[in-house]
Write a protein that holds these residues in place. Structure first.
Motif, PDB file in Angstrom:
ATOM      1  N   GLY A 149       0.814  -1.217   0.000  1.00 64.10           N
ATOM      2  CA  GLY A 149       0.000   0.000   0.000  1.00 64.10           C
ATOM      3  C   GLY A 149       0.843   1.261   0.000  1.00 64.10           C
ATOM      4  N   ALA A 150       1.919   1.264   0.786  1.00 63.59           N
ATOM      5  CA  ALA A 150       2.775   2.442   0.859  1.00 63.59           C
ATOM      6  C   ALA A 150       3.480   2.699  -0.459  1.00 63.59           C
ATOM      7  CB  ALA A 150       3.803   2.274   1.979  1.00 63.59           C
ATOM      8  N   ALA A 151       3.926   1.646  -1.145  1.00 67.94           N
ATOM      9  CA  ALA A 151       4.595   1.815  -2.438  1.00 67.94           C
ATOM     10  C   ALA A 151       3.646   2.417  -3.465  1.00 67.94           C
ATOM     11  CB  ALA A 151       5.136   0.479  -2.934  1.00 67.94           C
ATOM     12  N   ALA A 152       2.367   2.064  -3.371  1.00 69.17           N
ATOM     13  CA  ALA A 152       1.387   2.618  -4.307  1.00 69.17           C
ATOM     14  C   ALA A 152       1.088   4.081  -4.013  1.00 69.17           C
ATOM     15  CB  ALA A 152       0.102   1.793  -4.255  1.00 69.17           C
ATOM     16  N   ARG A 153       1.161   4.463  -2.741  1.00 71.74           N
ATOM     17  CA  ARG A 153       0.792   5.837  -2.368  1.00 71.74           C
ATOM     18  C   ARG A 153       1.973   6.800  -2.421  1.00 71.74           C
ATOM     19  NH1 ARG A 153      -2.042   2.914   1.500  1.00 71.74           N
ATOM     20  NH2 ARG A 153      -0.438   3.347   3.046  1.00 71.74           N
ATOM     21  N   ILE A 154       3.087   6.423  -1.807  1.00 73.18           N
ATOM     22  CA  ILE A 154       4.192   7.381  -1.682  1.00 73.18           C
ATOM     23  C   ILE A 154       5.408   7.016  -2.515  1.00 73.18           C
ATOM     24  CG2 ILE A 154       3.444   7.997   0.644  1.00 73.18           C
ATOM     25  CD1 ILE A 154       5.762   6.358   1.755  1.00 73.18           C
ATOM     26  N   VAL A 162       8.217   3.724  -4.204  1.00 70.38           N
ATOM     27  CA  VAL A 162       9.075   2.619  -3.789  1.00 70.38           C
ATOM     28  C   VAL A 162      10.210   3.093  -2.898  1.00 70.38           C
ATOM     29  CG1 VAL A 162      10.735   0.914  -4.632  1.00 70.38           C
ATOM     30  CG2 VAL A 162       8.524   1.150  -5.770  1.00 70.38           C
ATOM     31  N   ARG A 163      10.923   4.129  -3.340  1.00 65.75           N
ATOM     32  CA  ARG A 163      12.114   4.555  -2.601  1.00 65.75           C
ATOM     33  C   ARG A 163      11.808   4.971  -1.171  1.00 65.75           C
ATOM     34  NH1 ARG A 163      15.188   9.541  -4.929  1.00 65.75           N
ATOM     35  NH2 ARG A 163      15.439   8.163  -6.735  1.00 65.75           N
ATOM     36  N   PRO A 164      10.839   5.876  -0.926  1.00 63.07           N
ATOM     37  CA  PRO A 164      10.567   6.245   0.468  1.00 63.07           C
ATOM     38  C   PRO A 164      10.058   5.097   1.316  1.00 63.07           C
ATOM     39  CG  PRO A 164       9.063   7.370  -1.045  1.00 63.07           C
ATOM     40  CD  PRO A 164      10.067   6.689  -1.877  1.00 63.07           C
ATOM     41  N   THR A 165       9.304   4.168   0.700  1.00 63.74           N
ATOM     42  CA  THR A 165       8.793   3.026   1.467  1.00 63.74           C
ATOM     43  C   THR A 165       9.934   2.135   1.932  1.00 63.74           C
ATOM     44  OG1 THR A 165       6.718   3.029   0.221  1.00 63.74           O
ATOM     45  CG2 THR A 165       7.280   1.014   1.397  1.00 63.74           C
ATOM     46  N   VAL A 166      10.821   1.762   1.000  1.00 65.18           N
ATOM     47  CA  VAL A 166      11.939   0.877   1.353  1.00 65.18           C
ATOM     48  C   VAL A 166      12.897   1.590   2.302  1.00 65.18           C
ATOM     49  CG1 VAL A 166      13.892  -0.429   0.449  1.00 65.18           C
ATOM     50  CG2 VAL A 166      11.727  -0.403  -0.799  1.00 65.18           C
ATOM     51  N   LEU A 167      13.176   2.858   2.042  1.00 62.48           N
ATOM     52  CA  LEU A 167      14.067   3.615   2.926  1.00 62.48           C
ATOM     53  C   LEU A 167      13.489   3.677   4.338  1.00 62.48           C
ATOM     54  CD1 LEU A 167      16.567   5.384   3.332  1.00 62.48           C
ATOM     55  CD2 LEU A 167      15.205   7.351   2.564  1.00 62.48           C
ATOM     56  N   ILE A 196       9.846  -5.687   1.657  1.00 62.04           N
ATOM     57  CA  ILE A 196       9.892  -6.823   0.737  1.00 62.04           C
ATOM     58  C   ILE A 196       9.037  -6.617  -0.508  1.00 62.04           C
ATOM     59  CG2 ILE A 196       9.347  -9.268   0.491  1.00 62.04           C
ATOM     60  CD1 ILE A 196      11.928  -8.499   2.013  1.00 62.04           C
ATOM     61  N   THR A 197       7.775  -6.267  -0.330  1.00 62.27           N
ATOM     62  CA  THR A 197       6.889  -6.160  -1.490  1.00 62.27           C
ATOM     63  C   THR A 197       7.383  -5.123  -2.500  1.00 62.27           C
ATOM     64  OG1 THR A 197       5.037  -6.795  -0.073  1.00 62.27           O
ATOM     65  CG2 THR A 197       4.507  -5.875  -2.217  1.00 62.27           C
ATOM     66  N   PRO A 198       7.775  -3.912  -2.092  1.00 60.91           N
ATOM     67  CA  PRO A 198       8.300  -2.967  -3.086  1.00 60.91           C
ATOM     68  C   PRO A 198       9.557  -3.478  -3.791  1.00 60.91           C
ATOM     69  CG  PRO A 198       7.748  -1.825  -1.053  1.00 60.91           C
ATOM     70  CD  PRO A 198       7.654  -3.286  -0.762  1.00 60.91           C
ATOM     71  N   LEU A 202      17.211   3.528  -5.299  1.00 63.18           N
ATOM     72  CA  LEU A 202      16.074   2.847  -5.918  1.00 63.18           C
ATOM     73  C   LEU A 202      15.276   3.827  -6.769  1.00 63.18           C
ATOM     74  CD1 LEU A 202      14.812   0.704  -2.902  1.00 63.18           C
ATOM     75  CD2 LEU A 202      15.684  -0.205  -5.073  1.00 63.18           C
ATOM     76  N   PRO A 203      14.462   3.311  -7.704  1.00 63.44           N
ATOM     77  CA  PRO A 203      13.634   4.210  -8.523  1.00 63.44           C
ATOM     78  C   PRO A 203      12.700   5.037  -7.652  1.00 63.44           C
ATOM     79  CG  PRO A 203      13.630   1.983  -9.421  1.00 63.44           C
ATOM     80  CD  PRO A 203      14.309   1.900  -8.087  1.00 63.44           C
ATOM     81  N   ASP A 204      12.600   6.321  -7.971  1.00 64.51           N
ATOM     82  CA  ASP A 204      11.695   7.202  -7.241  1.00 64.51           C
ATOM     83  C   ASP A 204      10.359   7.211  -7.971  1.00 64.51           C
ATOM     84  OD1 ASP A 204      10.614   9.007  -5.507  1.00 64.51           O
ATOM     85  OD2 ASP A 204      11.594  10.762  -6.374  1.00 64.51           O
ATOM     86  N   ALA A 205       9.649   6.112  -7.844  1.00 68.65           N
ATOM     87  CA  ALA A 205       8.405   5.946  -8.600  1.00 68.65           C
ATOM     88  C   ALA A 205       7.379   5.240  -7.741  1.00 68.65           C
ATOM     89  CB  ALA A 205       8.659   5.135  -9.876  1.00 68.65           C
ATOM     90  N   GLN A 206       6.105   5.524  -8.036  1.00 67.67           N
ATOM     91  CA  GLN A 206       5.029   4.809  -7.395  1.00 67.67           C
ATOM     92  C   GLN A 206       4.743   3.528  -8.170  1.00 67.67           C
ATOM     93  OE1 GLN A 206       1.865   7.683  -7.279  1.00 67.67           O
ATOM     94  NE2 GLN A 206       2.632   8.658  -5.417  1.00 67.67           N
ATOM     95  N   THR A 207       3.965   2.663  -7.575  1.00 70.13           N
ATOM     96  CA  THR A 207       3.651   1.382  -8.201  1.00 70.13           C
ATOM     97  C   THR A 207       3.080   1.572  -9.597  1.00 70.13           C
ATOM     98  OG1 THR A 207       3.224   0.375  -6.046  1.00 70.13           O
ATOM     99  CG2 THR A 207       2.301  -0.725  -7.972  1.00 70.13           C
ATOM    100  N   GLU A 208       2.137   2.481  -9.752  1.00 74.59           N
ATOM    101  CA  GLU A 208       1.495   2.672 -11.048  1.00 74.59           C
ATOM    102  C   GLU A 208       2.497   3.120 -12.103  1.00 74.59           C
ATOM    103  OE1 GLU A 208      -1.404   1.817 -11.905  1.00 74.59           O
ATOM    104  OE2 GLU A 208      -2.289   1.369  -9.975  1.00 74.59           O
ATOM    105  N   ASP A 209       3.486   3.938 -11.700  1.00 73.94           N
ATOM    106  CA  ASP A 209       4.492   4.401 -12.654  1.00 73.94           C
ATOM    107  C   ASP A 209       5.331   3.238 -13.173  1.00 73.94           C
ATOM    108  OD1 ASP A 209       3.634   7.021 -12.274  1.00 73.94           O
ATOM    109  OD2 ASP A 209       5.001   7.318 -10.574  1.00 73.94           O
TER     110      ASP A 209
END
Length: 478
Positions: free
Chosen positions: A331-336, A338-343, A383-385, A459-466
């Motif tokens: 959910g976080a990767a979709a909203r904010i 990949v990079r901020p979620t994993v970081l 893990i998921t991102p 990591l890529p600074d992109a959301q899931t949809e991107d």
């Protein structure tokens, strides 16, 4: 007219039976990679066999995993993903029954080797289907992330509770026999999986025998060296010799694989920077997660005097939270992004790993459980991102190779981390005691998590949809 990400992305929705079939097999094999650790001493005592001999129950399984992983990609291409998965699931269930019915340690070791051979392909094959099968670019199921860490996290808990609840010296049989009804139901459910979950069989596919041989020799040599480390042997050449030789053989394979048309395992996916980085960060998470899962039960039982049953209960929340964390990560990767979620996940892992310094000889179990639960949430979050970054750029036909390579990295680095940390803990315990030894381990894990946090900045600074939109655009040739 170009299609939007929402139009090109299919969402995988599995029926309950399909979910069960795809989750049960991997969870069982991942559970069995750690559940036996708590049973080694009881098996040794009940059978009157020396600990070094009984250790081969763990070692045989580990070495067989290397060979089983090597065969995964070819067999899935030759016979199809679903038939291969179903056959190995049935074989793993049968091997579990043999383990539980073993009349002696030698038979148990042989059955564990069969269990490792049959269990190795289950995780990469299930991930291939959970990540979208052959129907084009699809949204990843967060359940795939659960497979990577939930099993090892729950293993010591379930093992400890079974041993404590059954008792009588025969409780160790239950940790194998419990797989049988679960596995049989999963085999029945797998027969109803939709055919489009995996690429069709290619009867004309030919094995890359030389490549398979190099991979098998290399992985078995590395796993053997890792097993020696786990036993506390850090002196070359008995330990580092096999690891160095195995790495050299794997390097030869890597060079060769780029020069043949159909290699046993396609490693070209690792030439993509984001994919290679995601693999590496997942490896770091494996070391941080699995090594503590191995060490803390030892500390709670021998350092604080708790029973195997109580230890299992105390460790149970971390396994559950790992699964919840993977859903939160999706959910976080979709909203904010990949990079901020994993970081954020790795920063939380740094803080919670540092919390291990608060654990001493008299620390209450609830506080230990809370610290471990925070670590589990952090690991689950990343893990998921990372799986998304590692797999979304790939074509459907590349998924089997990608997931096999992914699991090779996970198994090798996770096993290596357990071996090094377990040896560090054991040797420090002998000299300064278990509490300082645990704190030394905490330093190592905290430093590793901090290094991973720094690497996550790339990591890529992109959301899931991107990511999904970019993948769809590449796939359409736009």
């Amino acid at each position: 007219m170009p299609r939007t990400a929402a139009e090109t992305t299919q969402v995988v929705r599995f029926r309950a039976g399909a979910q069960y079939a795809l989750l049960a097999g991997p969870l069982l094999t991942m559970l069995d990679s750690s559940i036996v650790n708590v049973a080694v001493e009881p098996i040794s005592r009940q059978t009157g066999t020396s600990l070094p001999t009984v250790q081969w129950i763990v070692s045989g399984y580990l070495l067989a995993l290397g060979t089983g992983l090597v065969l995964t990609s070819y067999l899935s291409r030759r016979f199809g993903t679903i038939p291969t998965y179903t056959a190995f699931l049935a074989a793993f269930t049968a091997a579990s029954a043999l383990c539980g019915a073993s009349s002696g340690v030698r038979m148990l070791i042989a059955a564990r080797v069969l269990q490792g051979l049959a269990g190795a392909p289950l995780v990469p094959l299930a991930m291939s289907m959970l990540l979208g099968g052959s129907g084009g670019s699809r949204r990843m199921s967060p359940a795939a992330g659960v497979l990577l860490f939930l099993g090892p996290a729950l293993g010591p808990s379930i093992g400890g509770m079974l041993l404590g609840a059954i008792g009588g010296g025969e409780g160790w049989r239950a940790i194998f026999l419990i797989n049988v009804p679960i596995g049989l139901l999963a085999v029945a459910a797998a027969r109803r999986l939709p055919a489009n979950l995996g690429p069709p069989a290619q009867p004309a596919a030919r094995p890359d025998l030389a490549g398979l041989g190099l991979l098998a020799v290399g992985l078995v040599a590395v796993f053997y060296g890792v097993d020696r480390i786990t036993r506390g042997a850090l002196t070359p050449p008995a330990t580092w010799g096999p690891i160095a030789a195995g790495v050299a053989v794997l390097a030869v394979y890597a060079v060769r694989s780029g020069r043949v048309a159909h290699p046993a395992l396609d490693l070209s996916i690792l030439r993509q920077g984001s994919v290679a980085l995601a693999f590496t960060l997942c490896g770091a998470a494996s070391v941080a997660a699995w090594s503590i899962v191995f060490v803390v039960p030892i500390f709670l039982e021998s350092g604080q005097g708790h029973s195997a049953f109580i230890t299992g209960v105390a460790l149970l929340p971390q396994g559950i939270v790992t699964g919840v964390g993977t859903l939160a990560g999706a959910g976080a990767a979709a909203r904010i992004g990949v990079r901020p979620t994993v970081l954020g996940g790795f920063v939380l892992l740094v803080a919670s790993s540092a919390g291990l310094f608060a654990i001493g000889a008299g620390t209450p179990l609830w506080l230990t459980g809370l610290i471990l639960t925070l670590r589990a949430a952090a690991v689950g979050l990343v893990i998921t991102p990372l799986v998304l970054v590692a797999t979304e750029p790939l074509r459907p036909e590349q998924q089997a190779d990608a997931n096999t390579a992914f699991n090779v990295v996970q198994r090798v680095l996770g096993s290596f981390g357990i071996g090094v940390v377990a040896t560090l803990f054991t040797q420090r315990s002998a000299h300064v005691g278990q509490v300082p030894a645990l704190h030394t381990v905490a330093i190592a894990i905290t430093v590793l998590a901090a290094a991973a946090a720094v690497a996550a900045l790339f990591l890529p600074d992109a959301q899931t949809e991107d990511l999904l939109a970019a993948t769809s655009k590449q796939g359409s040739g736009a």
